[in-house]
Design an enzyme around this catalytic site. Structure first.
Site: not given
Lengths: 607, 232
Positions: A2, A27, A73, A99-100, A479, A483, A486, A502, A602
């Protein structure tokens, strides 16, 4: 993760607090709140983004020169207005932000409830303010000291009181920084919200308690007064939020040892053969009766699903289907009551995945979510599942969410396998031992960054790339190609290595480099070697990802990147790291905006 | 008939982020939107017609009027492009044929001062306050009771009379408003038209007897709140 902030001084606090929360938004941003002292403590808080809080504050006009603020968060407790900080004491005289994680919060809550304290939220933070309230007959500083001596866990916190014109901060484990201004002071989780007001910063140390009035501050540690050095910060705000990394994406790639550890934390039993997944909420009977698993996802999450298919089918012997969510929902899918449908998503808001999940639910499937954002739409729709705890992922191209999704699928695999008795004690032990050291091995793999940058320098101007892998590393090839596409806009394709002959082999020439994932522990290692021979014969350049000390590979490849050895089912995470870095460096060399690639969002909330 | 024009179209940039969500006149002071106090005083001072120039967040302003009943007629004029105070008042040229008062929507004056404005003579009037630091404001330079010119934030102010943002105009102001040019900051300023009239000795200066409250930035809120608590 947070963000907290506090202000005391001669200016109005509210605009300063709101601006600070905007700075700290990176954050964590699922709920936010402020508390401002005038004649009393006025708390305004809400779930949602900072914008929602601003709107609320605009309607209420909160004025005062002392204030604390928080952006959340969520870890313990859903993102709701009640769970948002600041939290208040029963008598409304104290307000606190934190925070924590308070590890012994349940036992403290139990004791405080017995003493008559009234709890309104599901958070661990709330115990802090009630615990300090317990010692209210002391002065505030002593009350804070006494309360914190009973707390286990990590905290960066600030508390304010209706009766005193001061704020008190305390730090242990989570960061807390003091900004020294002219007749005004700031406390924050990091320097980013402070530097627009002052560049004089004190980094508090563990067990520090700082007592601040409008004119002065005092730092105490275990009761003794301490003088801490004032440093001058000369970074600008953007740099600070990225903690010195050029891009959020690079920061997130480097965060993977931490994010993977977070996903594992508290989920492996002490016997090292069993897994504990609190939110899974599926009965033993149900798990034993699953006849099919369907994994629904989009983009990178779909690749994680493909890796999951290899892991789950091998160990559970349940058929696993991996579907693009966008295709599933329109296909008139066949769903039986013994089908388990799992939605995989970082944001938990991907429109196609959410719709597919609803479709599956409507057809009678049981559902789970594997999601990063707590309380997101997909998490709520699925109702149960596994949270990644990877922290906010800001770079548009997904990195740490992908590797955490694979780890989560490993945990799911073990949990089901142990319940269905398809994973023996020995097998479970072997898997868990390998999984537990993945974060460490990822850290070692990240040390290859310089070498990968050199490889990127040789290839960044090509127009096409081919990525090849076999078995569990075929999705890693997909993937890796995604990447590169993108963020560098270079066309790239991933294929199973055997499929190359093939069709795609027709593309191979000196202008088409090929990335081969060729770990030795891969059961098809020899076949991969012959695939490499085929490419070499056609003058293709080869970049190989190989296991340490493999001397045969580098006779065939132009560049070899050696990664730490691990069991086959864990190679997918390790092999992804160099491919993330390769894509990153090629993009940077091409001058691309890595965090905000063109045409991409996003969280794809459109269908 | 007593009629007033309230300028309430501005974006309130100095009060961001609040003014992203509410227009400045509706910022709450002691729990009530600030505009409420101005309208209450206009009503008590016997105004029968109020024109409100709206723009930024106009829906909220119009909503506010709908929810609160005041004892005067209200008419909204939408200033589509924010081109300045001069441009705003000019929008009333087709509606207003008699003398009228102009006031800013984020300012407050007493019932007495608003009620004592003389609608019956042919002079324009600009209202002032005496201030100990006039160099921070628009300073009124006078000759006798008449306005000569307005100095904006002068280093060496020629008087201690500052422009309190309250005006009474005759319809001849509209003619001047059509003639003014953009100021250095790119807007059509009401004060440019006033200075044109001042050159013809058509603008008197009167001093407010009670107060002028100006909601400019966030820091003003507690000062205004305590003033209102004490005096209302």
């Amino acid at each position: 993760m947070c963000g907290i902030f506090a202000y005391i001084g001669g200016r109005e606090a509210t605009p300063i607090l709101l601006q600070a929360l905007r700075r700290l938004e990176y954050r964590g941003y699922d709920s936010a709140g402020i508390s401002v002292k005038n004649y009393e403590l006025k708390v305004v808080k809400t779930e949602g983004k900072i914008r929602t809080l601003e709107e609320l504050v605009a309607k209420e006009t909160v004025s005062g020169k002392i204030g604390i603020a928080h952006t959340r968060w969520a870890t313990h407790g859903e993102p709701t207005t009640v769970n948002a900080h600041p939290h208040m004491s029963c008598d409304g005289k104290l307000a606190l932000v934190h925070n924590g994680v308070i590890e012994n919060y349940l036992e403290l809550k139990f004791l405080l409830e017995k003493k008559g304290h009234n709890f309104v939220s599901n958070t661990d933070t709330e115990v802090l303010v009630h615990l300090i309230e317990e010692f209210e007959n002391q002065d505030l500083t002593t009350a804070v000291e006494l309360a914190l001596s009973r707390v286990e866990g990590a905290y960066g916190l600030v508390i304010m009181s209706k009766n005193e014109d001061k704020i008190i901060g305390a730090k242990k484990g989570s960061s807390l920084v003091l900004g020294v201004g002219k007749d005004e002071y700031f406390l924050a989780s990091d320097t980013s919200p402070i530097i627009e007001h002052t560049r004089d910063i004190i980094h508090l140390e563990d067990e520090d308690i700082v007592i601040i009035t409008k004119n002065s501050y005092k730092i105490k540690n275990f009761g003794k007064e301490k003088i801490r050095p004032i440093e001058k910060v000369d970074w600008d705000i953007e740099t600070l939020e990225k903690k010195g990394y050029d891009y959020f994406m690079l920061k997130e790639i480097y965060e993977q040892p931490e994010s993977l550890k977070s996903c594992l934390r508290g989920r492996i039993e002490k016997n090292k053969t069993d897994i504990h997944l609190r939110r899974l909420e599926l009965s033993e009977k149900y798990i034993k009766n699953i006849s099919r698993i369907i994994l629904l996802a989009c983009g990178t999450s779909w690749h994680a699903g493909l890796v999951g298919k290899y892991i789950l089918e091998e160990h559970l012997r349940i058929p696993v289907e991996v579907d693009y969510a966008s295709e599933f929902r329109y296909r008139n899918p066949i769903i039986k009551p013994t089908d388990l449908v799992i939605a995989i998503s970082q944001s938990g808001e991907t429109a196609d995945t959410l719709a597919a999940l609803k479709e599956a639910k409507n057809r009678g499937a049981e559902t789970l979510g594997i999601v990063n954002v707590v309380g997101s739409a997909i998490a709520r729709e699925a109702g149960k599942g596994i949270y990644l705890h990877a922290g906010p992922e800001i770079g548009v191209a997904s990195t740490k969410a992908f590797t955490s999704q694979i780890i989560a699928l490993h945990l799911l695999n073990l949990y089901f396998g142990r319940t269905r008795n398809t994973i023996s004690d020995e097998k479970a032990y072997e898997l868990i031992k390998a999984i537990e050291v993945i974060p460490e091995k990822v850290k070692t793999t990240l040390e290859l960054d310089e070498k990968i940058k050199e490889v990127a320098e040789e290839y960044y101007q090509v127009k096409n790339f081919l990525y090849l892998g076999r078995g569990i590393n075929f999705p890693v090839a997909l993937e890796g190609a995604l990447k590169l596409k993108e963020i560098s806009y270079i066309h790239a394709e991933g294929y199973p290595a055997a499929e190359m002959k093939h069709g795609p082999i027709a593309l191979i020439d000196k202008n088409m480099p090929v990335v081969f994932i060729a770990n030795k522990s891969n059961g098809t290692y020899e076949k991969v070697l012959s695939n490499m021979e085929e490419v070499k014969a056609r003058k293709g350049r080869i970049i190989a990802i190989a296991t340490e000390e493999d001397n045969i590979i580098n006779k065939l490849s132009n560049h070899t990147i050696y990664v730490p050895n691990t069991i086959e089912f864990c190679t997918s995470i390790i092999n992804t790291i160099p491919l993330q870095l390769l894509a990153y460096h090629i993009a940077v060399l091409n001058g691309r905006d890595v965090d905000k690639p063109r045409n991409l969002a996003k969280s794809v909330t459109v269908e | 008939m007593k009629q007033a024009v309230i300028l309430a179209a501005g974006k309130g940039i100095r009060m961001l982020p609040l003014t992203k969500y509410v227009p400045k006149p509706l910022v709450k002071i002691n729990g009530k939107p600030f505009l409420d106090y101005l309208l209450g005083n206009l009503e008590e001072a016997g105004y029968e017609m109020v024109y409100v120039i709206v723009g930024h967040k106009k829906n909220q302003v119009e909503e506010f009027f709908k929810k609160n009943d005041f004892n005067f007629e209200t008419k909204f004029v939408h200033q589509i492009k924010r081109l300045g105070t001069g441009h705003a008042v000019k929008l009333l040229s087709r509606h207003i044929k008699e003398n009228f008062v102009v006031v800013m929507g984020d300012n407050l004056y007493s019932v007495n001062d608003l009620g004592n404005i003389n609608f019956d003579d042919n002079y324009n009037c600009i209202y002032a306050l005496r201030h100990k630091n006039p160099e921070r404001f628009g300073v009124l330079v006078t000759k006798g009771n008449f306005l000569v010119e307005i100095e904006e934030k002068p280093e060496k102010p020629k008087s201690n009379l500052i422009n309190a943002g309250l005006y009474k105009f005759t319809p001849e102001i509209f003619d001047k408003l059509r003639k003014i040019k953009k100021s250095p900051r790119g807007e059509y300023e009401l004060t440019s038209a006033i200075e044109m009239l001042a050159k013809k000795n058509k603008v008197k200066v009167k001093v407010l007897k009670d107060y002028w409250l100006d909601l400019g930035k966030y820091e003003d809120i507690p000062k205004i709140e305590s003033f209102i608590k004490k005096n209302f």
